[in-house]
Design a protein around this motif. Sequence first.
Motif, PDB file in Angstrom:
ATOM      1  N   LEU A  91       0.857  -1.174   0.000  1.00 29.68           N
ATOM      2  CA  LEU A  91       0.000   0.000   0.000  1.00 29.68           C
ATOM      3  C   LEU A  91       0.893   1.223   0.000  1.00 29.68           C
ATOM      4  CD1 LEU A  91      -3.109   0.960   1.940  1.00 29.68           C
ATOM      5  CD2 LEU A  91      -1.016   2.194   2.517  1.00 29.68           C
ATOM      6  N   VAL A  92       0.551   2.217  -0.820  1.00 32.56           N
ATOM      7  CA  VAL A  92       1.329   3.448  -0.856  1.00 32.56           C
ATOM      8  C   VAL A  92       0.430   4.611  -0.472  1.00 32.56           C
ATOM      9  CG1 VAL A  92       0.946   3.666  -3.357  1.00 32.56           C
ATOM     10  CG2 VAL A  92       2.762   4.968  -2.261  1.00 32.56           C
ATOM     11  N   SER A  93       0.886   5.404   0.492  1.00 35.13           N
ATOM     12  CA  SER A  93       0.164   6.594   0.924  1.00 35.13           C
ATOM     13  C   SER A  93       0.994   7.807   0.560  1.00 35.13           C
ATOM     14  CB  SER A  93      -0.077   6.552   2.437  1.00 35.13           C
ATOM     15  OG  SER A  93      -0.933   5.487   2.773  1.00 35.13           O
ATOM     16  N   LYS A  94       0.365   8.758  -0.151  1.00 37.97           N
ATOM     17  CA  LYS A  94       1.064   9.947  -0.643  1.00 37.97           C
ATOM     18  C   LYS A  94       0.773  11.138   0.255  1.00 37.97           C
ATOM     19  CE  LYS A  94      -0.977   8.299  -3.833  1.00 37.97           C
ATOM     20  NZ  LYS A  94      -1.798   7.054  -3.940  1.00 37.97           N
ATOM     21  N   ILE A  95       1.821  11.889   0.574  1.00 37.93           N
ATOM     22  CA  ILE A  95       1.718  13.010   1.504  1.00 37.93           C
ATOM     23  C   ILE A  95       2.314  14.240   0.848  1.00 37.93           C
ATOM     24  CG2 ILE A  95       2.364  13.852   3.801  1.00 37.93           C
ATOM     25  CD1 ILE A  95       2.852  10.817   4.472  1.00 37.93           C
ATOM     26  N   GLY A  96       1.656  15.382   0.984  1.00 38.92           N
ATOM     27  CA  GLY A  96       2.194  16.607   0.416  1.00 38.92           C
ATOM     28  C   GLY A  96       1.268  17.783   0.597  1.00 38.92           C
ATOM     29  N   ARG A  97       1.710  18.927   0.061  1.00 40.46           N
ATOM     30  CA  ARG A  97       0.941  20.163   0.159  1.00 40.46           C
ATOM     31  C   ARG A  97      -0.180  20.237  -0.862  1.00 40.46           C
ATOM     32  NH1 ARG A  97       2.373  24.679  -2.761  1.00 40.46           N
ATOM     33  NH2 ARG A  97       4.449  23.797  -3.071  1.00 40.46           N
ATOM     34  N   SER A  98      -0.028  19.520  -1.976  1.00 40.08           N
ATOM     35  CA  SER A  98      -1.013  19.576  -3.051  1.00 40.08           C
ATOM     36  C   SER A  98      -2.373  19.042  -2.588  1.00 40.08           C
ATOM     37  CB  SER A  98      -0.528  18.761  -4.256  1.00 40.08           C
ATOM     38  OG  SER A  98      -1.536  18.664  -5.237  1.00 40.08           O
ATOM     39  N   THR A  99      -3.436  19.639  -3.116  1.00 37.71           N
ATOM     40  CA  THR A  99      -4.798  19.170  -2.818  1.00 37.71           C
ATOM     41  C   THR A  99      -5.338  18.301  -3.953  1.00 37.71           C
ATOM     42  OG1 THR A  99      -5.715  21.210  -3.754  1.00 37.71           O
ATOM     43  CG2 THR A  99      -5.310  21.172  -1.376  1.00 37.71           C
ATOM     44  N   GLU A 100      -4.466  17.893  -4.895  1.00 36.66           N
ATOM     45  CA  GLU A 100      -4.910  17.024  -5.976  1.00 36.66           C
ATOM     46  C   GLU A 100      -5.326  15.659  -5.429  1.00 36.66           C
ATOM     47  OE1 GLU A 100      -2.445  17.412  -9.695  1.00 36.66           O
ATOM     48  OE2 GLU A 100      -1.165  18.542  -8.310  1.00 36.66           O
ATOM     49  N   ASN A 101      -6.132  14.954  -6.217  1.00 39.56           N
ATOM     50  CA  ASN A 101      -6.752  13.721  -5.737  1.00 39.56           C
ATOM     51  C   ASN A 101      -5.763  12.636  -5.371  1.00 39.56           C
ATOM     52  OD1 ASN A 101      -9.327  14.780  -6.014  1.00 39.56           O
ATOM     53  ND2 ASN A 101      -9.559  14.050  -8.117  1.00 39.56           N
ATOM     54  N   MET A 102      -4.576  12.629  -6.005  1.00 36.70           N
ATOM     55  CA  MET A 102      -3.638  11.545  -5.720  1.00 36.70           C
ATOM     56  C   MET A 102      -2.981  11.670  -4.342  1.00 36.70           C
ATOM     57  SD  MET A 102      -2.087  14.124  -7.303  1.00 36.70           S
ATOM     58  CE  MET A 102      -2.477  13.769  -9.008  1.00 36.70           C
ATOM     59  N   ILE A 103      -3.115  12.821  -3.682  1.00 39.52           N
ATOM     60  CA  ILE A 103      -2.543  13.022  -2.349  1.00 39.52           C
ATOM     61  C   ILE A 103      -3.517  12.491  -1.298  1.00 39.52           C
ATOM     62  CG2 ILE A 103      -1.757  14.736  -0.674  1.00 39.52           C
ATOM     63  CD1 ILE A 103       0.164  14.351  -2.959  1.00 39.52           C
ATOM     64  N   ASP A 104      -3.050  11.588  -0.434  1.00 34.93           N
ATOM     65  CA  ASP A 104      -3.895  11.006   0.606  1.00 34.93           C
ATOM     66  C   ASP A 104      -3.946  11.859   1.863  1.00 34.93           C
ATOM     67  OD1 ASP A 104      -4.483   8.372  -0.717  1.00 34.93           O
ATOM     68  OD2 ASP A 104      -2.302   8.224  -0.624  1.00 34.93           O
ATOM     69  N   PHE A 105      -2.860  12.568   2.159  1.00 38.77           N
ATOM     70  CA  PHE A 105      -2.751  13.341   3.405  1.00 38.77           C
ATOM     71  C   PHE A 105      -2.209  14.722   3.047  1.00 38.77           C
ATOM     72  CE2 PHE A 105      -0.878  13.211   7.992  1.00 38.77           C
ATOM     73  CZ  PHE A 105      -1.932  13.990   8.433  1.00 38.77           C
ATOM     74  N   VAL A 106      -3.080  15.730   3.079  1.00 38.07           N
ATOM     75  CA  VAL A 106      -2.696  17.096   2.738  1.00 38.07           C
ATOM     76  C   VAL A 106      -2.118  17.776   3.980  1.00 38.07           C
ATOM     77  CG1 VAL A 106      -3.483  19.330   1.879  1.00 38.07           C
ATOM     78  CG2 VAL A 106      -4.477  17.212   0.960  1.00 38.07           C
ATOM     79  N   VAL A 107      -0.872  18.231   3.883  1.00 31.65           N
ATOM     80  CA  VAL A 107      -0.170  18.822   5.016  1.00 31.65           C
ATOM     81  C   VAL A 107       0.169  20.273   4.709  1.00 31.65           C
ATOM     82  CG1 VAL A 107       1.853  18.639   6.513  1.00 31.65           C
ATOM     83  CG2 VAL A 107       0.794  16.573   5.603  1.00 31.65           C
ATOM     84  N   THR A 108      -0.129  21.162   5.634  1.00 37.77           N
ATOM     85  CA  THR A 108       0.220  22.579   5.493  1.00 37.77           C
ATOM     86  C   THR A 108       1.257  22.968   6.539  1.00 37.77           C
ATOM     87  OG1 THR A 108      -1.664  23.174   6.896  1.00 37.77           O
ATOM     88  CG2 THR A 108      -2.011  23.231   4.519  1.00 37.77           C
ATOM     89  N   ASP A 109       1.904  24.112   6.319  1.00 37.43           N
ATOM     90  CA  ASP A 109       2.952  24.567   7.228  1.00 37.43           C
ATOM     91  C   ASP A 109       2.394  24.846   8.612  1.00 37.43           C
ATOM     92  OD1 ASP A 109       5.537  25.589   5.320  1.00 37.43           O
ATOM     93  OD2 ASP A 109       3.596  25.348   4.350  1.00 37.43           O
ATOM     94  N   THR A 110       3.127  24.409   9.624  1.00 39.04           N
ATOM     95  CA  THR A 110       2.755  24.651  11.015  1.00 39.04           C
ATOM     96  C   THR A 110       3.597  25.790  11.559  1.00 39.04           C
ATOM     97  OG1 THR A 110       2.249  22.306  11.301  1.00 39.04           O
ATOM     98  CG2 THR A 110       2.511  23.622  13.296  1.00 39.04           C
ATOM     99  N   SER A 111       2.946  26.814  12.075  1.00 38.06           N
ATOM    100  CA  SER A 111       3.672  27.947  12.634  1.00 38.06           C
ATOM    101  C   SER A 111       3.946  27.712  14.111  1.00 38.06           C
ATOM    102  CB  SER A 111       2.868  29.242  12.456  1.00 38.06           C
ATOM    103  OG  SER A 111       1.607  29.129  13.100  1.00 38.06           O
ATOM    104  N   PRO A 112       5.100  28.152  14.636  1.00 38.92           N
ATOM    105  CA  PRO A 112       5.393  27.995  16.063  1.00 38.92           C
ATOM    106  C   PRO A 112       4.293  28.608  16.912  1.00 38.92           C
ATOM    107  CG  PRO A 112       7.351  28.695  14.888  1.00 38.92           C
ATOM    108  CD  PRO A 112       6.210  28.801  13.914  1.00 38.92           C
ATOM    109  N   GLY A 113       3.846  27.866  17.919  1.00 38.99           N
ATOM    110  CA  GLY A 113       2.755  28.325  18.758  1.00 38.99           C
ATOM    111  C   GLY A 113       1.441  27.698  18.384  1.00 38.99           C
TER     112      GLY A 113
END
Length: 411
Positions: A91-113
Amino acid sequence: MVLEGNPDVGSPRTSDLQHPGSKGSCILSCPGEETLAGEEPIKYGELIVLGYNGCLASGDKGRRRSRLALSRRPHANGVKPDVMHHISTPLVSKIGRSTENMIDFVVTDTSPGGGATEGPSAQSTISRYACRILCDRRPPYTARIYAAGFDASSNIFLGERAAKWRTPDGLMDGLTTNGVLVMHPAGGFSEDSAPGVWREISVCGNVYTLRDSRSAQQRGKLVENESNVLQDGSLIDLCGATLLWRTPAGLLRAPTVKQLEAQRQEANAARPQCPVGLSTLAFPSPARGRTAPDKQQPWVYVRCGHVHGYHGWGCRRERGPQERECPLCRLVGPYVPLWLGQEAGLCLDPGPPSHAFAPCGHVCSEKTARYWAQTPLPHGTHAFHAACPFCGAWLTGELGCVRLIFQGPLD
Protein backbone atom coordinates in the motif's frame (compact mmCIF):
# COMPACT_ATOMS: atom_id res chain seq x y z
CA MET A 1 12.20 -1.83 -4.39
CA VAL A 2 13.85 -0.70 -7.61
CA LEU A 3 12.48 2.15 -9.72
CA GLU A 4 13.35 2.70 -13.35
CA GLY A 5 14.31 6.28 -14.18
CA ASN A 6 13.89 8.39 -17.28
CA PRO A 7 17.23 9.16 -19.04
CA ASP A 8 16.15 12.82 -19.17
CA VAL A 9 15.97 13.07 -15.36
CA GLY A 10 18.78 15.59 -15.33
CA SER A 11 16.58 18.11 -17.11
CA PRO A 12 14.87 20.72 -14.88
CA ARG A 13 11.45 19.22 -15.57
CA THR A 14 10.73 16.02 -13.65
CA SER A 15 12.01 12.64 -12.65
CA ASP A 16 9.75 10.15 -14.44
CA LEU A 17 9.49 7.22 -12.06
CA GLN A 18 6.22 5.49 -12.83
CA HIS A 19 3.14 4.82 -10.72
CA PRO A 20 0.86 1.84 -11.44
CA GLY A 21 -1.43 4.11 -13.45
CA SER A 22 1.31 4.66 -16.05
CA LYS A 23 1.34 2.77 -19.31
CA GLY A 24 3.45 -0.36 -19.18
CA SER A 25 3.20 -1.00 -15.45
CA CYS A 26 0.86 -3.34 -13.64
CA ILE A 27 -0.14 -4.64 -10.22
CA LEU A 28 0.12 -8.32 -9.25
CA SER A 29 -2.01 -9.22 -6.22
CA CYS A 30 -0.65 -11.93 -3.97
CA PRO A 31 -2.85 -14.72 -2.59
CA GLY A 32 -4.35 -14.02 0.82
CA GLU A 33 -3.86 -10.26 0.62
CA GLU A 34 -7.45 -9.30 -0.16
CA THR A 35 -9.59 -7.82 2.61
CA LEU A 36 -12.88 -9.67 3.03
CA ALA A 37 -16.16 -7.77 3.15
CA GLY A 38 -17.07 -6.82 6.71
CA GLU A 39 -13.58 -7.61 7.96
CA GLU A 40 -11.86 -5.02 10.15
CA PRO A 41 -9.06 -3.41 8.08
CA ILE A 42 -5.55 -4.09 9.29
CA LYS A 43 -3.93 -0.91 10.60
CA TYR A 44 -0.32 -0.36 9.54
CA GLY A 45 0.23 2.70 11.73
CA GLU A 46 -0.72 6.34 12.24
CA LEU A 47 0.80 9.68 11.25
CA ILE A 48 0.40 12.55 13.72
CA VAL A 49 1.25 16.13 12.80
CA LEU A 50 3.09 17.91 15.59
CA GLY A 51 1.69 21.22 16.81
CA TYR A 52 -2.10 20.72 16.71
CA ASN A 53 -2.90 18.92 19.99
CA GLY A 54 -5.42 16.52 18.51
CA CYS A 55 -7.27 18.62 15.94
CA LEU A 56 -6.63 21.32 13.34
CA ALA A 57 -7.74 24.81 14.33
CA SER A 58 -10.40 24.69 11.59
CA GLY A 59 -11.32 21.08 12.40
CA ASP A 60 -10.22 17.78 10.85
CA LYS A 61 -11.92 17.47 7.47
CA GLY A 62 -11.32 14.96 4.70
CA ARG A 63 -7.64 14.74 3.78
CA ARG A 64 -6.73 17.80 5.89
CA ARG A 65 -6.27 16.32 9.34
CA SER A 66 -3.93 16.39 12.31
CA ARG A 67 -3.85 12.58 12.35
CA LEU A 68 -4.12 9.90 9.66
CA ALA A 69 -4.46 6.14 10.10
CA LEU A 70 -2.87 3.96 7.40
CA SER A 71 -4.90 0.78 6.95
CA ARG A 72 -4.87 -2.02 4.42
CA ARG A 73 -7.05 -1.30 1.41
CA PRO A 74 -9.14 -3.95 -0.39
CA HIS A 75 -6.63 -3.93 -3.26
CA ALA A 76 -2.95 -3.02 -3.37
CA ASN A 77 -2.08 0.35 -4.92
CA GLY A 78 1.72 0.24 -4.63
CA VAL A 79 4.40 0.64 -7.27
CA LYS A 80 5.54 -2.18 -9.52
CA PRO A 81 8.59 -0.97 -11.48
CA ASP A 82 8.81 -1.86 -15.16
CA VAL A 83 12.21 -3.51 -14.76
CA MET A 84 11.10 -5.90 -12.01
CA HIS A 85 8.76 -8.84 -12.47
CA HIS A 86 7.90 -10.26 -9.04
CA ILE A 87 7.40 -8.24 -5.89
CA SER A 88 4.76 -8.16 -3.16
CA THR A 89 2.57 -5.18 -3.99
CA PRO A 90 2.32 -2.79 -1.02
CA LEU A 91 0.00 0.00 0.00
CA VAL A 92 1.33 3.45 -0.86
CA SER A 93 0.16 6.59 0.92
CA LYS A 94 1.06 9.95 -0.64
CA ILE A 95 1.72 13.01 1.50
CA GLY A 96 2.19 16.61 0.42
CA ARG A 97 0.94 20.16 0.16
CA SER A 98 -1.01 19.58 -3.05
CA THR A 99 -4.80 19.17 -2.82
CA GLU A 100 -4.91 17.02 -5.98
CA ASN A 101 -6.75 13.72 -5.74
CA MET A 102 -3.64 11.55 -5.72
CA ILE A 103 -2.54 13.02 -2.35
CA ASP A 104 -3.90 11.01 0.61
CA PHE A 105 -2.75 13.34 3.40
CA VAL A 106 -2.70 17.10 2.74
CA VAL A 107 -0.17 18.82 5.02
CA THR A 108 0.22 22.58 5.49
CA ASP A 109 2.95 24.57 7.23
CA THR A 110 2.75 24.65 11.01
CA SER A 111 3.67 27.95 12.63
CA PRO A 112 5.39 27.99 16.06
CA GLY A 113 2.75 28.32 18.76
CA GLY A 114 0.23 26.15 16.95
CA GLY A 115 -1.92 26.52 13.88
CA ALA A 116 -1.42 26.34 10.16
CA THR A 117 -0.06 29.00 7.87
CA GLU A 118 -3.05 29.82 5.71
CA GLY A 119 -4.05 32.38 3.10
CA PRO A 120 -2.88 33.23 -0.41
CA SER A 121 0.07 35.26 0.87
CA ALA A 122 1.53 32.38 2.85
CA GLN A 123 4.65 30.96 1.18
CA SER A 124 4.89 27.24 1.87
CA THR A 125 8.19 25.35 2.03
CA ILE A 126 6.52 21.91 1.90
CA SER A 127 6.71 20.15 -1.45
CA ARG A 128 3.47 19.61 -3.34
CA TYR A 129 4.36 15.91 -3.58
CA ALA A 130 6.55 15.61 -0.48
CA CYS A 131 6.87 11.90 0.26
CA ARG A 132 5.19 8.52 0.12
CA ILE A 133 4.99 5.67 2.61
CA LEU A 134 4.85 2.08 1.40
CA CYS A 135 3.45 -0.55 3.76
CA ASP A 136 3.83 -4.29 3.18
CA ARG A 137 0.47 -6.06 3.06
CA ARG A 138 1.81 -9.10 4.91
CA PRO A 139 3.10 -9.37 8.51
CA PRO A 140 5.02 -7.67 10.01
CA TYR A 141 3.53 -4.90 7.78
CA THR A 142 6.82 -3.04 7.46
CA ALA A 143 6.47 0.66 6.52
CA ARG A 144 9.12 2.41 4.41
CA ILE A 145 9.39 6.07 3.50
CA TYR A 146 10.50 7.54 0.16
CA ALA A 147 10.98 11.16 -0.85
CA ALA A 148 8.74 12.76 -3.50
CA GLY A 149 5.40 11.56 -4.84
CA PHE A 150 3.37 11.02 -7.99
CA ASP A 151 1.87 13.94 -9.91
CA ALA A 152 -1.28 13.97 -12.05
CA SER A 153 0.54 12.18 -14.88
CA SER A 154 1.58 9.35 -12.53
CA ASN A 155 5.27 10.33 -12.60
CA ILE A 156 7.56 11.11 -9.70
CA PHE A 157 7.82 14.90 -9.63
CA LEU A 158 10.94 16.79 -8.56
CA GLY A 159 11.30 20.57 -8.68
CA GLU A 160 13.69 22.47 -10.93
CA ARG A 161 16.24 23.00 -8.14
CA ALA A 162 16.05 19.47 -6.75
CA ALA A 163 19.22 17.36 -6.72
CA LYS A 164 19.12 14.41 -9.16
CA TRP A 165 21.72 11.76 -10.08
CA ARG A 166 22.19 8.28 -11.50
CA THR A 167 23.16 5.50 -9.09
CA PRO A 168 25.95 2.94 -9.73
CA ASP A 169 23.15 0.48 -10.66
CA GLY A 170 22.11 2.78 -13.50
CA LEU A 171 18.89 3.92 -11.82
CA MET A 172 17.82 7.50 -11.20
CA ASP A 173 17.62 8.92 -7.68
CA GLY A 174 17.12 12.38 -6.24
CA LEU A 175 16.06 14.60 -3.34
CA THR A 176 13.13 16.98 -3.02
CA THR A 177 13.96 20.69 -3.12
CA ASN A 178 13.89 21.19 0.66
CA GLY A 179 14.38 17.57 1.63
CA VAL A 180 12.55 14.87 3.58
CA LEU A 181 14.31 14.30 6.90
CA VAL A 182 13.78 11.32 9.21
CA MET A 183 14.88 10.67 12.78
CA HIS A 184 14.47 7.28 14.50
CA PRO A 185 14.49 7.45 18.32
CA ALA A 186 17.08 5.36 20.14
CA GLY A 187 15.38 2.70 22.25
CA GLY A 188 12.03 3.04 20.50
CA PHE A 189 9.26 5.41 21.51
CA SER A 190 9.02 4.46 25.18
CA GLU A 191 9.98 5.64 28.63
CA ASP A 192 13.64 4.86 27.87
CA SER A 193 13.71 6.70 24.51
CA ALA A 194 16.41 9.12 23.47
CA PRO A 195 16.55 11.24 20.30
CA GLY A 196 18.39 9.72 17.33
CA VAL A 197 20.26 11.33 14.42
CA TRP A 198 18.47 13.22 11.64
CA ARG A 199 18.99 11.80 8.13
CA GLU A 200 17.70 12.61 4.65
CA ILE A 201 15.70 10.15 2.53
CA SER A 202 16.00 10.00 -1.27
CA VAL A 203 13.41 9.21 -3.94
CA CYS A 204 14.55 5.57 -3.98
CA GLY A 205 14.57 5.35 -0.17
CA ASN A 206 18.32 5.58 0.34
CA VAL A 207 19.60 7.22 3.54
CA TYR A 208 22.01 10.18 3.45
CA THR A 209 23.59 12.52 5.96
CA LEU A 210 22.14 16.04 5.96
CA ARG A 211 23.07 18.56 3.31
CA ASP A 212 24.79 21.81 4.33
CA SER A 213 21.39 23.47 3.99
CA ARG A 214 17.94 22.15 3.15
CA SER A 215 18.02 23.16 -0.53
CA ALA A 216 21.74 22.66 -1.29
CA GLN A 217 22.48 20.93 -4.61
CA GLN A 218 25.18 18.70 -3.11
CA ARG A 219 23.71 15.65 -1.40
CA GLY A 220 25.10 14.26 1.84
CA LYS A 221 27.05 11.03 2.25
CA LEU A 222 25.30 7.69 1.76
CA VAL A 223 24.67 5.89 5.10
CA GLU A 224 24.78 2.26 4.06
CA ASN A 225 24.05 0.70 7.46
CA GLU A 226 20.73 2.55 7.94
CA SER A 227 17.41 2.01 6.19
CA ASN A 228 14.21 3.87 5.36
CA VAL A 229 12.08 1.54 7.51
CA LEU A 230 9.90 3.52 9.89
CA GLN A 231 9.93 2.62 13.58
CA ASP A 232 7.53 3.50 16.35
CA GLY A 233 8.30 7.13 17.16
CA SER A 234 10.08 7.97 13.90
CA LEU A 235 9.86 11.68 13.07
CA ILE A 236 9.40 12.86 9.47
CA ASP A 237 10.18 16.50 8.70
CA LEU A 238 8.87 18.02 5.46
CA CYS A 239 10.41 21.51 5.93
CA GLY A 240 7.33 23.21 7.33
CA ALA A 241 5.60 20.38 9.17
CA THR A 242 6.85 17.48 11.28
CA LEU A 243 5.01 14.15 11.47
CA LEU A 244 5.27 11.38 14.08
CA TRP A 245 4.86 7.74 13.01
CA ARG A 246 3.19 5.43 15.54
CA THR A 247 2.85 1.69 15.09
CA PRO A 248 -0.22 -0.22 16.34
CA ALA A 249 1.91 -1.88 19.03
CA GLY A 250 3.27 1.49 20.12
CA LEU A 251 -0.20 3.02 20.34
CA LEU A 252 -1.23 0.24 22.73
CA ARG A 253 1.36 1.58 25.19
CA ALA A 254 0.19 5.18 24.80
CA PRO A 255 -2.59 6.60 26.97
CA THR A 256 -6.07 6.64 25.52
CA VAL A 257 -8.29 9.71 25.27
CA LYS A 258 -10.39 8.24 28.09
CA GLN A 259 -7.31 7.92 30.29
CA LEU A 260 -6.35 11.54 29.63
CA GLU A 261 -9.88 12.63 30.57
CA ALA A 262 -9.73 10.52 33.75
CA GLN A 263 -6.44 12.21 34.66
CA ARG A 264 -8.02 15.63 34.16
CA GLN A 265 -10.94 14.73 36.41
CA GLU A 266 -8.59 13.26 39.03
CA ALA A 267 -6.48 16.42 39.04
CA ASN A 268 -9.58 18.57 39.47
CA ALA A 269 -10.93 16.27 42.20
CA ALA A 270 -7.82 17.06 44.26
CA ARG A 271 -9.11 20.66 44.41
CA PRO A 272 -5.81 22.50 43.91
CA GLN A 273 -5.89 26.07 45.17
CA CYS A 274 -4.25 29.34 44.33
CA PRO A 275 -1.78 29.88 47.21
CA VAL A 276 -2.54 33.61 47.26
CA GLY A 277 -6.17 34.05 46.23
CA LEU A 278 -7.18 30.68 47.79
CA SER A 279 -9.58 30.05 44.90
CA THR A 280 -10.10 26.49 43.65
CA LEU A 281 -8.45 25.73 40.33
CA ALA A 282 -9.66 23.32 37.64
CA PHE A 283 -8.53 22.27 34.17
CA PRO A 284 -11.31 23.02 31.66
CA SER A 285 -12.91 20.28 29.58
CA PRO A 286 -11.27 19.80 26.16
CA ALA A 287 -14.76 20.11 24.67
CA ARG A 288 -14.49 23.86 25.31
CA GLY A 289 -11.58 24.12 22.91
CA ARG A 290 -8.67 26.44 23.46
CA THR A 291 -10.17 29.92 23.30
CA ALA A 292 -9.79 32.20 26.31
CA PRO A 293 -8.68 30.80 29.70
CA ASP A 294 -11.48 29.83 32.07
CA LYS A 295 -11.84 31.77 35.33
CA GLN A 296 -10.74 28.65 37.26
CA GLN A 297 -7.87 27.92 34.87
CA PRO A 298 -4.54 27.15 36.55
CA TRP A 299 -1.68 29.50 35.64
CA VAL A 300 2.02 28.79 36.17
CA TYR A 301 5.23 30.70 36.62
CA VAL A 302 7.30 28.71 34.14
CA ARG A 303 10.67 29.43 35.79
CA CYS A 304 9.74 27.91 39.15
CA GLY A 305 6.61 25.81 38.47
CA HIS A 306 4.40 27.37 41.15
CA VAL A 307 0.74 27.13 40.09
CA HIS A 308 -1.67 29.99 40.83
CA GLY A 309 -5.01 31.31 39.70
CA TYR A 310 -4.96 34.31 37.40
CA HIS A 311 -4.06 37.67 38.93
CA GLY A 312 -2.96 41.01 37.56
CA TRP A 313 -0.16 41.99 39.89
CA GLY A 314 3.57 41.35 40.05
CA CYS A 315 4.16 42.59 36.47
CA ARG A 316 7.69 43.42 35.37
CA ARG A 317 6.85 45.32 32.21
CA GLU A 318 10.43 46.44 31.75
CA ARG A 319 11.19 42.76 30.98
CA GLY A 320 8.14 42.07 28.78
CA PRO A 321 4.32 41.96 28.98
CA GLN A 322 4.25 38.33 30.21
CA GLU A 323 6.98 38.69 32.82
CA ARG A 324 5.71 38.33 36.39
CA GLU A 325 7.30 37.89 39.80
CA CYS A 326 6.22 34.74 41.64
CA PRO A 327 4.90 35.77 45.08
CA LEU A 328 6.20 32.55 46.65
CA CYS A 329 9.84 32.41 45.47
CA ARG A 330 10.30 35.86 43.86
CA LEU A 331 11.60 34.45 40.57
CA VAL A 332 10.66 36.56 37.54
CA GLY A 333 9.57 34.90 34.33
CA PRO A 334 6.65 34.14 32.00
CA TYR A 335 3.26 33.62 33.62
CA VAL A 336 0.97 31.54 31.38
CA PRO A 337 -2.22 29.45 31.59
CA LEU A 338 -1.88 25.67 31.76
CA TRP A 339 -3.43 23.52 29.02
CA LEU A 340 -3.56 19.73 29.08
CA GLY A 341 -1.98 17.93 26.14
CA GLN A 342 -4.84 16.15 24.34
CA GLU A 343 -3.04 14.27 21.55
CA ALA A 344 -2.47 10.91 23.22
CA GLY A 345 -0.21 9.62 20.44
CA LEU A 346 2.46 12.18 21.38
CA CYS A 347 2.79 10.76 24.91
CA LEU A 348 5.47 8.22 25.81
CA ASP A 349 3.60 6.83 28.81
CA PRO A 350 0.29 7.15 30.68
CA GLY A 351 1.94 8.95 33.60
CA PRO A 352 0.17 11.74 35.52
CA PRO A 353 0.22 15.32 34.13
CA SER A 354 3.03 16.62 36.32
CA HIS A 355 5.15 18.79 34.00
CA ALA A 356 4.57 21.74 31.68
CA PHE A 357 6.51 22.93 28.65
CA ALA A 358 8.05 26.39 28.84
CA PRO A 359 6.89 28.87 27.78
CA CYS A 360 3.58 27.59 26.31
CA GLY A 361 2.17 25.82 29.39
CA HIS A 362 1.09 22.52 27.82
CA VAL A 363 0.92 19.79 30.46
CA CYS A 364 1.90 16.11 30.17
CA SER A 365 3.79 13.39 32.05
CA GLU A 366 7.40 13.84 33.16
CA LYS A 367 8.76 11.25 30.69
CA THR A 368 6.93 12.85 27.78
CA ALA A 369 8.04 16.36 28.71
CA ARG A 370 11.69 15.44 29.12
CA TYR A 371 11.84 13.47 25.86
CA TRP A 372 10.42 16.26 23.69
CA ALA A 373 12.46 18.91 25.53
CA GLN A 374 15.69 17.18 24.42
CA THR A 375 14.53 16.38 20.86
CA PRO A 376 15.77 18.95 18.30
CA LEU A 377 13.31 19.54 15.47
CA PRO A 378 14.44 21.02 12.12
CA HIS A 379 13.69 24.69 11.53
CA GLY A 380 14.54 26.80 8.50
CA THR A 381 17.48 25.93 6.27
CA HIS A 382 19.82 24.41 8.84
CA ALA A 383 18.64 25.26 12.37
CA PHE A 384 17.23 22.91 15.02
CA HIS A 385 15.06 23.77 18.03
CA ALA A 386 13.25 21.72 20.67
CA ALA A 387 9.54 22.49 20.49
CA CYS A 388 6.32 21.65 22.31
CA PRO A 389 4.74 18.73 20.40
CA PHE A 390 1.24 19.99 21.24
CA CYS A 391 1.53 23.52 19.82
CA GLY A 392 4.92 23.78 18.11
CA ALA A 393 6.19 26.64 20.30
CA TRP A 394 9.97 26.71 20.69
CA LEU A 395 11.02 25.72 24.19
CA THR A 396 12.99 28.05 26.43
CA GLY A 397 14.88 27.79 29.68
CA GLU A 398 17.58 25.38 30.72
CA LEU A 399 15.37 22.27 30.59
CA GLY A 400 12.51 23.38 28.31
CA CYS A 401 9.98 22.12 30.85
CA VAL A 402 9.16 22.55 34.53
CA ARG A 403 7.70 20.40 37.32
CA LEU A 404 4.36 21.77 38.44
CA ILE A 405 3.93 22.67 42.12
CA PHE A 406 0.29 22.64 43.18
CA GLN A 407 -1.08 23.66 46.58
CA GLY A 408 -3.80 21.44 47.95
CA PRO A 409 -6.95 22.68 49.74
CA LEU A 410 -6.41 24.08 53.24
CA ASP A 411 -9.38 22.15 54.60
